[in-house]
Scaffold this motif. Structure first.
Motif, short mmCIF file in Angstrom:
data_model
loop_
_atom_site.label_atom_id
_atom_site.label_comp_id
_atom_site.label_asym_id
_atom_site.label_seq_id
_atom_site.Cartn_x
_atom_site.Cartn_y
_atom_site.Cartn_z
N TYR A 86 8.35 -4.86 -6.77
CA TYR A 86 7.41 -5.84 -7.29
C TYR A 86 6.93 -5.37 -8.65
O TYR A 86 7.07 -4.20 -9.01
CB TYR A 86 6.25 -6.14 -6.34
N GLN A 87 6.37 -6.29 -9.39
CA GLN A 87 5.77 -6.00 -10.68
C GLN A 87 4.49 -6.81 -10.80
O GLN A 87 4.43 -7.93 -10.31
CB GLN A 87 6.73 -6.30 -11.83
N VAL A 88 3.48 -6.20 -11.39
CA VAL A 88 2.20 -6.86 -11.59
C VAL A 88 1.56 -6.25 -12.84
O VAL A 88 1.71 -5.06 -13.11
CB VAL A 88 1.27 -6.70 -10.35
N ALA A 89 0.88 -7.09 -13.61
CA ALA A 89 0.27 -6.65 -14.86
C ALA A 89 -1.10 -6.02 -14.62
O ALA A 89 -1.74 -6.26 -13.60
CB ALA A 89 0.11 -7.86 -15.80
N ASP A 90 -1.54 -5.22 -15.58
CA ASP A 90 -2.91 -4.70 -15.56
C ASP A 90 -3.88 -5.87 -15.47
O ASP A 90 -3.73 -6.88 -16.16
CB ASP A 90 -3.21 -3.93 -16.84
N GLY A 91 -4.85 -5.75 -14.59
CA GLY A 91 -5.90 -6.76 -14.46
C GLY A 91 -5.49 -8.05 -13.79
O GLY A 91 -6.28 -8.98 -13.72
N ALA A 92 -4.26 -8.12 -13.31
CA ALA A 92 -3.82 -9.32 -12.58
C ALA A 92 -4.30 -9.19 -11.14
O ALA A 92 -5.35 -8.61 -10.90
CB ALA A 92 -2.31 -9.48 -12.67
N GLU A 93 -3.54 -9.69 -10.19
CA GLU A 93 -3.99 -9.68 -8.80
C GLU A 93 -4.27 -8.26 -8.29
O GLU A 93 -3.40 -7.39 -8.34
CB GLU A 93 -2.92 -10.31 -7.89
N ALA A 94 -5.49 -8.05 -7.80
CA ALA A 94 -5.80 -6.78 -7.16
C ALA A 94 -4.99 -6.68 -5.88
O ALA A 94 -4.71 -7.68 -5.22
CB ALA A 94 -7.30 -6.69 -6.86
N HIS A 95 -4.58 -5.45 -5.55
CA HIS A 95 -3.67 -5.25 -4.42
C HIS A 95 -3.94 -3.90 -3.76
O HIS A 95 -4.54 -3.02 -4.37
CB HIS A 95 -2.21 -5.33 -4.91
N ARG A 96 -3.50 -3.79 -2.51
CA ARG A 96 -3.54 -2.50 -1.82
C ARG A 96 -2.35 -2.43 -0.88
O ARG A 96 -1.85 -3.44 -0.40
CB ARG A 96 -4.86 -2.27 -1.09
N SER A 97 -1.93 -1.20 -0.61
CA SER A 97 -0.71 -0.96 0.15
C SER A 97 -1.02 -0.42 1.53
O SER A 97 -2.02 0.27 1.74
CB SER A 97 0.18 0.05 -0.58
N SER A 98 -0.09 -0.70 2.44
CA SER A 98 -0.15 -0.13 3.78
C SER A 98 1.27 -0.06 4.32
O SER A 98 2.18 -0.72 3.82
CB SER A 98 -1.03 -0.97 4.72
N THR A 99 1.45 0.77 5.34
CA THR A 99 2.73 0.86 6.03
C THR A 99 2.51 1.37 7.44
O THR A 99 1.71 2.27 7.65
CB THR A 99 3.75 1.76 5.30
N SER A 100 3.20 0.78 8.37
CA SER A 100 3.13 1.28 9.74
C SER A 100 4.19 2.35 9.99
O SER A 100 4.01 3.25 10.80
CB SER A 100 3.26 0.14 10.76
N THR A 101 5.29 2.28 9.23
CA THR A 101 6.44 3.17 9.50
C THR A 101 6.62 4.27 8.49
O THR A 101 7.39 5.19 8.71
CB THR A 101 7.74 2.34 9.49
N GLY A 102 5.94 4.19 7.34
CA GLY A 102 6.15 5.12 6.24
C GLY A 102 7.05 4.50 5.19
O GLY A 102 7.83 3.58 5.49
N ALA A 103 6.93 4.98 3.96
CA ALA A 103 7.74 4.44 2.87
C ALA A 103 7.84 5.47 1.74
O ALA A 103 6.93 6.29 1.56
CB ALA A 103 7.14 3.14 2.33
N SER A 104 8.93 5.40 0.99
CA SER A 104 9.12 6.18 -0.23
C SER A 104 9.28 5.21 -1.38
O SER A 104 10.03 4.23 -1.28
CB SER A 104 10.36 7.07 -0.13
N LEU A 105 8.58 5.49 -2.48
CA LEU A 105 8.48 4.54 -3.60
C LEU A 105 8.72 5.25 -4.92
O LEU A 105 8.45 6.44 -5.06
CB LEU A 105 7.08 3.93 -3.64
N PHE A 106 9.21 4.48 -5.91
CA PHE A 106 9.29 4.91 -7.29
C PHE A 106 8.42 3.95 -8.08
O PHE A 106 8.63 2.72 -8.01
CB PHE A 106 10.74 4.85 -7.78
N ILE A 107 7.43 4.47 -8.79
CA ILE A 107 6.42 3.63 -9.44
C ILE A 107 6.29 4.00 -10.91
O ILE A 107 6.19 5.19 -11.25
CB ILE A 107 5.05 3.77 -8.75
N VAL A 108 6.28 3.00 -11.77
CA VAL A 108 6.06 3.18 -13.19
C VAL A 108 4.81 2.39 -13.58
O VAL A 108 4.70 1.21 -13.26
CB VAL A 108 7.26 2.69 -14.03
N ASP A 109 3.86 3.07 -14.21
CA ASP A 109 2.65 2.37 -14.67
C ASP A 109 2.02 3.07 -15.87
O ASP A 109 2.49 4.06 -16.33
CB ASP A 109 1.63 2.18 -13.54
#
Length: 109
Positions: A86-109
């Motif tokens: 996914y991609q989202v701009a600064d100040g756009a929709e506020a968001h929060r993450s969760s996972t029941s199983t676990g996850a590995s992510l690559f994030i650029v910001d």
């Protein structure tokens, strides 16, 4: 985003120290590199992770393994599985993450 003044380089993510970030439940482990104003992270969420905050920072996020949910402040919940982003701009929709199983992510910001 403008990428400038960064010479060619490689990153051995296994050599970057992990930092622990507790959620409301579970934990996130970050390996972080900064390139000028750009932050790049490899992030692991433990099973049962729920972020302890709503984020309004812009990101480009790629799910490498596992499955995660992203809740938006308007009530939408989106599920990402391995290979989705996914991609989202600064100040756009506020968001929060969760996972029941676990996850590995690559994030650029």
């Amino acid at each position: 985003m403008k990428i400038s003044d960064i010479p060619f380089g490689t990153t051995d993510w296994s050599a970057i120290e992990k930092t622990e970030h507790p959620g409301i439940t579970g934990k996130a482990f970050w390996r972080t590199c900064k390139f000028g104003d750009i932050r790049v992270r490899m992030v692991e969420y433990t099973p049962g992770y729920l972020a302890d905050h709503w984020c309004s920072k812009g990101h480009i996020l790629l799910c490498l393994q596992g499955e995660m949910q992203t809740e938006l402040d308007d009530g939408r919940v989106l599920t990402l599985t391995a290979g989705m982003s996914y991609q989202v701009a600064d100040g756009a929709e506020a968001h929060r993450s969760s996972t029941s199983t676990g996850a590995s992510l690559f994030i650029v910001d």
